[in-house]
Write a protein that holds these residues in place. Structure first.
Motif, PDB file in Angstrom:
ATOM      1  N   TYR A   1       1.288 -34.371  -8.932  1.00 63.67           N
ATOM      2  CA  TYR A   1       2.118 -35.263  -9.728  1.00 63.67           C
ATOM      3  C   TYR A   1       2.618 -34.499 -10.949  1.00 63.67           C
ATOM      4  O   TYR A   1       1.916 -33.635 -11.472  1.00 63.67           O
ATOM      5  N   THR A   7      10.724 -35.049  -9.537  1.00 61.46           N
ATOM      6  CA  THR A   7       9.740 -35.801  -8.742  1.00 61.46           C
ATOM      7  C   THR A   7      10.451 -36.970  -8.058  1.00 61.46           C
ATOM      8  O   THR A   7      11.575 -37.312  -8.404  1.00 61.46           O
ATOM      9  N   ASN A  18       5.490 -37.759  -7.553  1.00 63.79           N
ATOM     10  CA  ASN A  18       5.076 -36.578  -6.773  1.00 63.79           C
ATOM     11  C   ASN A  18       6.191 -35.537  -6.839  1.00 63.79           C
ATOM     12  O   ASN A  18       7.369 -35.898  -6.719  1.00 63.79           O
TER      13      ASN A  18
END
Ligand code: FAD
Length: 491
Positions: A373, A348, A353
């Motif tokens: 997420y 991420t 995200n």
């Protein structure tokens, strides 16, 4: 009666506030309708997993403004630091769990596995983790944990999302060593703790039968732990406490025949702790009679037998395996997202995200999916090395909940995640623990050992316990078992 989104009638306003359909701007007399109450539908937030990550998002997110659904094969959150205590009866099982149903009907909950994520159509395919109903076809036979189709009823269902939080954690690592899955016990869930306790008591009752030789008893009462990380060490410590208190009292002939061996391929235990603390733990274990076989390689496991490269065949009655993490099969099924090379976790950005795969390896900039997420053991922030711990999962979850609460109020939520290392704790038996704050970002960088660290260990986990119910249960069981001993009944 509303005019321009404002509710004018005082009585209606009060009624709406009570029903959770209005919000008040603090310090003003301005009331506004929450999303979903003025015709505009609430956005769908789906949380996958009810562990340290998922459960905390469920707790912290504004469930009046989001249409929240949690999907997990467990209907509860496991308070993992207390599992080792549950496995030997220092605590009862229900002290270490919190039900997701605390948050229904405000949030929807499905006991199911998410089996597939369609990022383009924002749709999840899920399979119930409940027994099949009479009108459904028979469940699929259990599959290997590395495949993505889970045992379920066979009746899949789909769930749409606007925002998705992936917090499915990780599985236990076995390094493909033959026989581990079949003959070892893992310690990841309260069900595992229960299975270990059952087997432990079974070994003691088997060894109590009058027709066994002492040699046979010794083999049955040899308890092996593979993995010298915090889980393996804490379980060995709790087991040592059980043997030297209640087993000594209630099975006085068997206690001298009991032994604990801790194996690890590394040259020492608790490698992530400060060097002095590692040494302290090793010395304590030596004094307590826990045999440490470091730099040892387990090659194969058979029923009641370990095959160790440096030692040959080792009989055991119970084997607990805790050698790190393997990727959750759901992650293996995801193709469009970047993953960490070694762990297989989702990569991420520092807003948590997920990072999309670069188009045919072309572009240089990382693109993210703003609606997805990933947190906890299933995720790693690219270029930011953080341990796979409850502390990280929990802090990321708090960060996501705050971000979602800002988003739903149309406020900016782009601040990046920053980890605040609060230090590490580990119980090493006999009322002693380790407390390592040498890498803490705030407060004093200290290390503590012994009974003071044990007091900190207990107070930290008591403070972290979430529900009022467990705030009462946990200290009650600690006190009762200290006063009256653990329950040794075998079911
Ligand atoms: P988990 O807590 O593992 O939760 C994953 C959730 O996802 C579970 O509810 C699971 O049922 C669900 N799930 C799995 N697959 C699917 C699917 N396909 N679809 C939907 N849901 C799914 N860390 C510390 O910081 N301090 C400690 O003292 C500590 N002690 C520990 C003791 C033990 C015995 C263990 C095992 C771990 C310990 N840890 C500790 C580590 C910590 O528990 C983990 O880092 C933490 O649980 C990670 O949180 P998570 O939410 O990512 O995953």
């Amino acid at each position: 009666s509303t005019r321009g989104g404002a509710v004018n009638c005082t009585r209606l306003r009060r009624a709406c506030l009570k029903a959770g359909k209005l919000s008040v701007t603090p310090g003003t007399r301005n009331f506004s309708l929450l999303p979903g109450n003025n015709g505009e539908p609430k956005q769908k937030l789906v949380i996958l997993g009810s562990g340290w990550g998922g459960y905390e998002v469920l707790r912290g997110v504004d469930r009046k403004r989001w249409d929240v659904t949690i999907i997990s094969p467990s209907t509860y959150f496991n308070f993992t630091p207390l599992l080792a205590s549950c496995a030997v009866g220092t605590l009862e099982y229900r002290c270490a769990i919190e039900s997701v149903r605390r948050f229904t009907p405000e949030a929807k909950a499905y006991q199911a596995w998410c089996d597939h994520i369609d990022f383009q159509n924002k749709t999840l395919t899920c399979m119930p983790a409940t027994p099949p109903l009479s009108f459904e076809k028979a469940p699929a036979p259990p599959l290997d944990a590395t495949t993505t189709a889970f045992p379920g009823t066979g009746t899949t269902f789909e769930v749409k999302y606007d925002k998705l939080v992936i917090a499915v954690g990780a599985y236990s690592q076995t390094f493909g060593i033959p026989g581990v899955k079949e003959h070892a016990y893992f310690l990841k869930d309260v069900k595992d703790a229960r299975a270990i306790r059952t087997r432990l008591l079974e070994c003691l009752e088997q060894a109590s039968q009058p027709f066994l030789t002492d040699e046979q008893r010794r083999k049955l009462l040899h308890f092996c732990v593979v993995g010298g990380g915090p889980t393996g060490v804490e379980f060995s410590a709790e087991l040592h406490d059980l043997l030297t208190t209640d087993i000594r009292k209630h099975y006085p002939d068997l206690e001298p025949l009991c032994s604990i061996t801790l194996y690890d391929v590394a040259p020492g235990i608790l490698g992530m702790f400060d060097r002095n603390l590692m040494q302290y733990a090793e010395n304590t274990f030596k004094r307590e009679g826990i045999e440490m076989r470091t730099s040892h390689h387990v090659e194969k496991v058979e029923k009641n037998k370990l095959f160790v490269k440096e030692q040959g065949e080792v009989p055991f009655g119970l084997l607990v395996w805790s050698t790190g993490l393997a990727p959750n099969p759901l992650l293996l099924s995801i193709d469009s997202v970047q993953k960490h090379d070694r762990s297989g976790s989702l990569l991420t950005d520092n807003n948590c995200n997920v990072l999309l795969k670069k188009d045919g390896g072309k572009g240089t900039e990382d693109a993210t999916d703003p609606d997805v997420y990933a947190i906890g053991d299933a995720a790693i922030i690219k270029g930011y090395s953080l341990p796979a711990t409850a502390q990280v999962a929990n802090q990321k979850a708090k960060y996501i909940a705050k971000k979602l609460n800002r988003l739903v109020r149309n406020k900016d939520g782009t601040e990046p995640f920053e980890f605040n290392n609060m230090g590490s704790l580990a119980y090493i038996g006999n009322w002693k623990a380790l407390y390592d704050r040498s890498k803490a970002q705030t407060g004093p960088k200290t290390v503590k050992t012994g009974t003071l660290a044990w007091l900190l260990w207990r107070s930290a986990y008591f403070t972290k316990t979430l529900s009022v119910r467990n705030k009462v249960l946990v200290p009650t069981y600690w006190f009762l078992n200290w006063l009256l001993g653990r329950d040794l009944s075998r079911f």
